[in-house]
Design a protein around this motif. Sequence first.
Motif, short mmCIF file in Angstrom:
data_model
loop_
_atom_site.label_atom_id
_atom_site.label_comp_id
_atom_site.label_asym_id
_atom_site.label_seq_id
_atom_site.Cartn_x
_atom_site.Cartn_y
_atom_site.Cartn_z
N VAL A 122 21.23 63.91 35.75
CA VAL A 122 20.81 64.52 36.89
C VAL A 122 21.47 64.35 38.18
CG1 VAL A 122 18.47 64.96 35.93
CG2 VAL A 122 19.00 63.14 37.57
N ASN A 123 21.46 65.44 38.99
CA ASN A 123 21.91 65.15 40.22
C ASN A 123 21.46 64.05 41.03
OD1 ASN A 123 21.83 65.62 43.48
ND2 ASN A 123 23.37 67.15 42.40
N ARG A 124 22.44 63.26 41.74
CA ARG A 124 21.90 62.02 42.25
C ARG A 124 20.91 62.30 43.52
NH1 ARG A 124 27.93 60.27 43.88
NH2 ARG A 124 28.55 61.98 42.82
N HIS A 125 21.20 63.25 44.05
CA HIS A 125 20.14 63.36 45.31
C HIS A 125 18.75 63.53 44.77
CE1 HIS A 125 23.49 62.92 47.92
NE2 HIS A 125 24.16 63.92 47.22
N ARG A 185 19.42 59.12 34.50
CA ARG A 185 19.92 59.33 35.76
C ARG A 185 21.18 59.74 35.76
NH1 ARG A 185 21.10 54.17 39.72
NH2 ARG A 185 22.71 53.77 38.18
N TRP A 222 17.58 62.75 41.97
CA TRP A 222 17.00 61.24 41.39
C TRP A 222 16.51 60.48 42.64
CZ3 TRP A 222 16.07 59.70 36.54
CH2 TRP A 222 15.82 58.01 36.52
N ALA A 223 17.34 60.42 43.60
CA ALA A 223 16.79 59.64 44.60
C ALA A 223 15.52 59.86 45.28
CB ALA A 223 18.03 59.62 45.63
#
Lengths: 757, 246
Positions: B157-160, B154, B162-163
């Motif tokens: 990678v980019n948090r968006h 997590r 991931w979300a």
Amino acid sequence: MDRDLLRQSLSYHGESLLSLMTCEQNENPDFTAIASDLAKGVCERKVADANSSTIVEQFISRKADLLFAPLWKTAEPVEHQWQEESCEPYAIMPPLEQFMDVPFEERRDIFFRDVERGDVIIGRINSIRDFGFFITLICTYGEIERDIEDLELTALCPIRDVPSNGNHDDPLSYYQVGDLIRAGLKDVDRYHGKLTISLHPSSVTSSLSSLKLGVTSREDLPIHYCRGDRVVRDSSETYERVLESTLGFSNPSNVDVLLAKLGVSETQCCSMMRGLQSKHFQEEDFAANIRKTQSASWALKCVKAGVDHFKSGRHVEAMNEYNKALEIDTNNVEALVARGALYATKGSLVKAISDFEIALESSPTHRNAKKYLCQTLVERGGQLEEEEKLVSAEGLYKKALALDEHFQDANEAFKKLQMRIQKSLKLKEEEAAAKELEKNKDVETSAEKLRKILKEEKRMKRKRKRSSSSSSTSSSSSSSSSSSSSSARRKSKKKKQKRRRSSHSEKKRHRRTSSSRRGRLSDEEGREKEGDDDDEEEWYPAPANTTSSFMNLKHPVSGIFEDDFPQAKAKRSLSLGSSSTVDVLDDSRGRFEDDPFESGPTEPAKVREPRRDRPSGSKSKDGDLNGREQGPSGDHGRPEAGPSSRRDPARSGPEGPGHRKYSSSSAASSEYARKSDRQSREFPAPVHVDVLCRHDRSEKSEKRERMRSEDNGQEDLSQNGRRSSEGGPKKDLPSNLQSIFSQIAQFEKEKSVKHKK
Amino acid sequence: MEVARTSQDRSQAADAAKGGVSQEIKTHFRVCRFIIETGVKLGMRSMPVSTACALYHKFFKTASLEVYEPYLVAMSSIYLAGKVEEQHLRTRDIINVCHRFFRPGTEPMELDGKFWELRDSVVQCELLILRQLNFQVAFEHPHKYLLHYLVSVRNLVNRHAWARAPIAETAWALLKDCYHGSICVRHPPQHLALAVLYLAVQSYGLEMPSGELEWWQALCDDISGKEIEDIMSELLKLYDMEAKCM
């Protein structure tokens, strides 16, 4: 299906996945609807790893409907407050990039791609200018964990974003080159690679807002950075080795912590297996629900067993079963109703009412619960009425009527009560005088009272000498005064009969006449109390026969216990009515001619004793004891008669509370009959008429005693104190009973002495 | 329960005639499905369910299906797993749920002699499992590896991104599904965790940075792409088996 996610996957895997998917998902209407739309954007695959991707593609195409279901993401990751982790609930690992050796450029790019304003970073001041200071970033803090130290990124903290400390004119003079600074990212310029930071707490995202910004120490650096530092220095460290060396990894609860952190729900069953989708699980198959129904049926079984016990009169066993049922299944309606009925039968009306009410709470339409509650409320209302708590009684009647407005008994009782209240209001003025008098009486000191008692006693004894037959006159008058109570008349007749027979003993007769008179009086009072709430008048009357009034008023303790016995006798004969048992009574009286007073009533009592004891909750041992006690008394005749008759009240004393329930609002025999009739209808087991009546009577006397002892508490005490010293023979009895007995004995002795004179 | 099983056995015999996957594996798949379903109905967490499956698989690694009744072993495994993983279950609940599994829609069992006999046999069988496994009932599960890997990935990678992609849920589900077969006890936990994570990441087409090592190589240094592939294909076979068995 989540179209964006599907597109992302398709663009990653390329054409081959799309064709596979169209093949596998051709029966999925969701997919066919968007398939053509998806086909446009798909280009050739990016990854060349052909081997493994075929398996992956197979998997995706088969499970696409599950993988891209819009509701697949089960739980929102909790937005928990970031806390500085002093302890480590799970292994905090250095950034994965460090192990992967991602090239410098790529790392820089993805850092600028991913970093956002509001993030927290830590850096070291490398220069201070008059417009602010520059820091070199060391690591990130909070949301993202990246390895950025060797990227040599610099960030500017403008002077307006440095909070002034007040003491210093120049806020920057507080900072030195080399200081470690924790700051929030205020602005990110991705094109030029410029970062602006701020030391104002408002610059960071809400989840990190509790963090203290400004100068920090080496020890406060985040764990992932410190661990990463070690990895940089020792190239032999691998991810797995670091992982297994940490304390957090061996924490057995790290799974739960991480599941919460990642927002994976444990309660929801998630699976790629089609048979394990949550829609296949039915609520009633879950353990809790099965247990519930199972417990309910088990409890019902217990209730059934309890009802059987109840019907055959084993009330203790029945209660045990009901309690067991409620233990198995709390708030089991049937068990509550059954237990309530049992409580009502036992006379614990308040408990019964609460049981019925709980039952009705969980099942407001339960017919029996409603019916029983109504009846019990009326019953309790009657009880309260008798205790002169008219307002609470009225409340209960109202409650009963609210439950069932067509309930006859409640209607009647309510009307009656209202009439009574009106009447009492009318009588208030007359009463006022009496009350005034009473008030004065209350103020009297105990010494005065004692003097008065002694005086009255003397007077009474004098009277007693003069008129031994006064009782008969009073009894006839009392029976005539009672409106239509045939039972009372019968009873008094019987007593007169008895009196005639027992004439050969002066002492005996004396005792009895006085007691029987009292018994009748108490009955009469009870009866009149119903019709007329003016109880004070009853207690403090001014009749012609002053003796009896004094007897009632001033010797409450001895009086009550004495009249308990004849009363019980009266009850028995009353209860049996015109049945043949009356003959039995007469027979036995004939047989024990030498001691008619004692053996007459006790003989039939022995027969019925167990029945009488059972409902009262006291063990049948009581009955046995009585039988044993009374047996010899009949044989031995007079010498034993005194003590045995005295023990009698002692026995009925403790039974008293159990009978309370049966104190009905009316003492007329017709009332009893109706009541018992109803009783047998409303409760599963029939209740014997005679049991009811008996209870009613003893209850009444009990209550009278209570009220009187309240009135004359002081007196009683003084009497007790005076007489207990004389009570020799009954050592095994409780002290209060002993004192009562000694009083009776004393009273008896005095009487006999007077007669001998 | 005997009756329900024999009827199932008969249908299995018919399946075996058609050929395909061995009868034994199918039985194990069914029993594991039974364990997992029961676990859901009992409100068990993932770890105890996994332990129960692992106990079951370990038991039948050495014991024969001819000798021991698999469903009874499964029930005892659930009971024992509850103890091992500190989520204590009551035998009454286990028996209730299992009884309903075999006789869907029926009333719960009466708590009479038959119930107590069944309870006794479950407890006795628990002792049998303990002896058979030499009292080694604590397993190292891939779950905690997977969760730590997930946290590390997590951060990569980019948090968006991931979300948007339910990587964690998918990987978690895949890992739980592994327990349908014996792959859960045949592979080291790290490999299992990595394979399901790899499959999840690949499924959603998540872009990962690459360096000298791929992300999965960095996470676990003794795994090769081939091994991940093997585990994935075994997992895929399990999904295929569902259609054949259920």
